[in-house]
Design a protein around this motif. Sequence first.
Motif, PDB file in Angstrom:
ATOM      1  N   MET A 145     116.881  21.957  36.854  1.00 45.76           N
ATOM      2  CA  MET A 145     117.535  23.169  37.362  1.00 45.76           C
ATOM      3  C   MET A 145     117.660  24.223  36.265  1.00 45.76           C
ATOM      4  O   MET A 145     117.513  25.420  36.514  1.00 45.76           O
ATOM      5  CB  MET A 145     118.902  22.810  37.923  1.00 45.76           C
ATOM      6  N   GLY A 146     117.938  23.765  35.034  1.00 49.44           N
ATOM      7  CA  GLY A 146     117.978  24.710  33.925  1.00 49.44           C
ATOM      8  C   GLY A 146     116.629  25.355  33.678  1.00 49.44           C
ATOM      9  O   GLY A 146     116.539  26.538  33.338  1.00 49.44           O
ATOM     10  N   SER A 188     113.388  31.584  35.981  1.00 52.18           N
ATOM     11  CA  SER A 188     112.895  32.536  36.976  1.00 52.18           C
ATOM     12  C   SER A 188     113.809  33.744  37.096  1.00 52.18           C
ATOM     13  O   SER A 188     113.395  34.799  37.587  1.00 52.18           O
ATOM     14  CB  SER A 188     112.761  31.844  38.337  1.00 52.18           C
ATOM     15  N   LEU A 189     115.076  33.609  36.643  1.00 54.45           N
ATOM     16  CA  LEU A 189     116.017  34.723  36.671  1.00 54.45           C
ATOM     17  C   LEU A 189     115.951  35.562  35.407  1.00 54.45           C
ATOM     18  O   LEU A 189     116.632  36.586  35.310  1.00 54.45           O
ATOM     19  CB  LEU A 189     117.444  34.204  36.857  1.00 54.45           C
ATOM     20  N   GLY A 190     115.189  35.119  34.413  1.00 50.63           N
ATOM     21  CA  GLY A 190     115.070  35.865  33.174  1.00 50.63           C
ATOM     22  C   GLY A 190     115.397  35.010  31.971  1.00 50.63           C
ATOM     23  O   GLY A 190     115.995  33.926  32.096  1.00 50.63           O
ATOM     24  N   SER A 195     120.551  41.265  27.552  1.00 49.11           N
ATOM     25  CA  SER A 195     120.912  41.478  28.948  1.00 49.11           C
ATOM     26  C   SER A 195     121.751  42.742  29.021  1.00 49.11           C
ATOM     27  O   SER A 195     122.496  43.060  28.092  1.00 49.11           O
ATOM     28  CB  SER A 195     121.703  40.282  29.495  1.00 49.11           C
ATOM     29  N   TYR A 196     121.618  43.456  30.136  1.00 46.47           N
ATOM     30  CA  TYR A 196     122.373  44.697  30.299  1.00 46.47           C
ATOM     31  C   TYR A 196     123.583  44.513  31.204  1.00 46.47           C
ATOM     32  O   TYR A 196     124.207  45.486  31.605  1.00 46.47           O
ATOM     33  CB  TYR A 196     121.448  45.797  30.848  1.00 46.47           C
ATOM     34  N   ARG A 197     123.894  43.275  31.508  1.00 50.68           N
ATOM     35  CA  ARG A 197     125.125  43.006  32.235  1.00 50.68           C
ATOM     36  C   ARG A 197     126.304  43.064  31.263  1.00 50.68           C
ATOM     37  O   ARG A 197     126.134  42.907  30.054  1.00 50.68           O
ATOM     38  CB  ARG A 197     125.068  41.639  32.910  1.00 50.68           C
ATOM     39  N   PRO A 198     127.524  43.244  31.771  1.00 53.10           N
ATOM     40  CA  PRO A 198     128.695  43.272  30.884  1.00 53.10           C
ATOM     41  C   PRO A 198     128.811  41.983  30.082  1.00 53.10           C
ATOM     42  O   PRO A 198     128.688  40.878  30.632  1.00 53.10           O
ATOM     43  CB  PRO A 198     129.867  43.423  31.875  1.00 53.10           C
ATOM     44  N   ARG A 199     129.057  42.112  28.777  1.00 54.75           N
ATOM     45  CA  ARG A 199     129.127  40.942  27.911  1.00 54.75           C
ATOM     46  C   ARG A 199     130.242  39.963  28.299  1.00 54.75           C
ATOM     47  O   ARG A 199     130.033  38.750  28.236  1.00 54.75           O
ATOM     48  CB  ARG A 199     129.303  41.398  26.462  1.00 54.75           C
ATOM     49  N   PRO A 200     131.420  40.446  28.697  1.00 52.88           N
ATOM     50  CA  PRO A 200     132.440  39.474  29.121  1.00 52.88           C
ATOM     51  C   PRO A 200     131.983  38.621  30.295  1.00 52.88           C
ATOM     52  O   PRO A 200     132.287  37.429  30.364  1.00 52.88           O
ATOM     53  CB  PRO A 200     133.632  40.359  29.497  1.00 52.88           C
ATOM     54  N   ALA A 210     118.939  35.359  43.323  1.00 52.35           N
ATOM     55  CA  ALA A 210     118.503  34.157  42.602  1.00 52.35           C
ATOM     56  C   ALA A 210     117.659  33.267  43.497  1.00 52.35           C
ATOM     57  O   ALA A 210     116.638  32.717  43.063  1.00 52.35           O
ATOM     58  CB  ALA A 210     119.720  33.394  42.090  1.00 52.35           C
ATOM     59  N   ALA A 211     118.088  33.124  44.757  1.00 52.52           N
ATOM     60  CA  ALA A 211     117.320  32.285  45.681  1.00 52.52           C
ATOM     61  C   ALA A 211     115.917  32.844  45.894  1.00 52.52           C
ATOM     62  O   ALA A 211     114.923  32.089  45.931  1.00 52.52           O
ATOM     63  CB  ALA A 211     118.057  32.184  47.016  1.00 52.52           C
ATOM     64  N   HIS A 212     115.811  34.168  45.995  1.00 55.34           N
ATOM     65  CA  HIS A 212     114.494  34.785  46.165  1.00 55.34           C
ATOM     66  C   HIS A 212     113.621  34.559  44.931  1.00 55.34           C
ATOM     67  O   HIS A 212     112.418  34.277  45.051  1.00 55.34           O
ATOM     68  CB  HIS A 212     114.659  36.284  46.422  1.00 55.34           C
TER      69      HIS A 212
END
Length: 696
Positions: free
Chosen positions: A110-111, A116-118, A68-73, A353-355
């Motif tokens: 739900m998990g 769908s988010l990746g 993932s390219y989001r910040p690790r923290p 996320a909803a989309h």
Amino acid sequence: MPWTTALKSTARTGFTLQRAYNEPLRALRGAIGAGITAFGALLLGSPQLAASAAIGAFIAGVATFQRSYRPRPLLALAAAAGLSLSTFVGYLASPWPPLFVLVVGVWAFMGGLAWSLGPAAGVVATNTISAMLVVVALTENVPQALAHAGVIAVGGVVQALLVVVWPIRRWGAQRDALADAYASMADYARRLRHDPFAGFDPDPLMAARNAATVTRRQARNRPAELRGRRGTMERMRPAMAALADPRVGAAEEGPERDRAREILGAAAEVLDAVARAIRTGRPVEVPERTYRALALRSTGPVLAGAARQSGLVLIGLLADTADSLESPGGDGDASAPLGGLSRPSVHELLPVAAHAVRRNWRWSSPVLRHAVRVGVVAAVGETIGMLLPFGHGYWAPLTAVMVMRPDFSQTYSRGVGRIVGTVLGVVFASVVIWSAAPNDWVLTALAVTAIGGAYLTILTGYAAMSACIAAYVVFLLAMDSNGLVSTAEERVGQTLLGGALALIAYAVFPTWQTVRLPDRLAAYIEAGGRYAAAAVAAFGAPSADSYRAVREALLDHRQARAELVTATGQAADEPVRHRGLRNSQLSGARSAMAGLGRAALLLEAHLPPLGDGEPVPGAERFAAVLRQETARAAQAVRLGQPVDLTAVRLQYQAWAEELPDPDEDSTDPRHLVARDARFLVVALEGLQQALRQDRK
């Protein structure tokens, strides 16, 4: 392929161990975070609290290792929040077994939707289910449940703080993605020297695009060498292809071809140097002879016409890239006129996320079917675990949930690896406990060591990582005075049961990619037609908007190709026959679409600079027919009907009669677009021929 062959193939994949390890420092950092949390909870609380703390810290650490390219923290904190919530909700429902089974099933569902988010979101969400199953068994009242949820959150906070205070290769994932894209472009240049029609894998460019998508906060802190590089690189590929193609570029033999090879070889050296500079953050080191090769006679008589134009464009782009890294500056991502790519911030993620969930809320979606499958299996596994006379009945649903993935090959290969690894880890940890009888402090140290081993072997193979995970769970649960009530035999038996449930569930309620291949191919044909039509239309109405449309259509084309390639690879491992498409048809169609992509790439390469080109009459009319007929062909593939693209050829012939006769050495846009569009027609005729065979 037959079931026996498919099972053998996936089992072999599950057993395979790679000679690859995660970065030792990152694994050590994660283990230290788990150790700080676990030993702190043991010192200030109880063994049960230490077990929950270690579980929370471990799973929060796993989140930081996801692609993932989001910040690790942020990933660690998000994972810890989900874990804390799941354990507390699970405890509230645990006094009533039927309600707890329902909660487990709904939470697992739900998990499953989180995929769908990746993949990163799917893995983290799956781990929250495992925490719910395990930690609930360690709590006895609401205050304890709150305490366990709290120490789990603390574990995530500790991991996040360690990432901040002990950064390892800051922006390393983004650097690697962009550097890999430049390296793939260098490889493409080398292959074009020997094969003018060499194929190109756009996956590294897609990864670089994802890496360049940042939040506002990331954009403020992004290193200068990661800003504005990708757009320049993207424009090199059409220039390379146009220079190497003997139909529109350098002649097939002779001095022109030698000069083209010289330029492509020098381009590969520059691109490799750029890749090294981006990966390491050091200055670009290009040999002087390479610069001389690029400058040598670049404006002389060796290259002429469109070949000379493509060579000059490529040389200019290479010089801009090298110069910008020598003097980094600027902001944003100069990826054509689209500007910077913005990733939603945390508070903006909810509508995104909803989309994504709404997009997958249909029965044909593999994500929705996976969510239903994993929810039912988790509930059934937990019910069976409750009915069995063991003290730790969660091993069966835990194994089932961790094994299941949205596709057949991963589920079965991971299932085999998980079962074998878990058995080995349980047996090893049980033998250590029985033979050494360690105290709680030693057990905590052993669990932390196993956690470090799990982090280190993430890249080695699922069997190796599963063995470490199973060992750390056994060591943690042994800290409870009743931890060994469940014997190794019982744990192994429940692991086998959980793995069997997962594999049987997929066999009973599958999601076959094979049956989706016609739809994937149709999407690829339609996207390819839009890309080619956008490139032709840009000649008819050259403007910033039309050039932007070409770029957007190219991205859609790449995404459709990637989805088809992924589906084809997954279908190759499935024990079902192709429905609607034979392998030969699929192969021929993909080859024809590759030719269409090359032709569209030539058109993109020959687009005149903004403000320099006059509209080519008839181009927009031909583009409209091209877009319409490829969409109609795509629908025919979906419905299993014959594909007829004759209208494209007829429209091209009528259009070509309105234009001047093509001049091979001319750089007039009218000549270039007419010549390049002819290759589009040839590619579509090949597609029609490939799909004209009798379909079975």
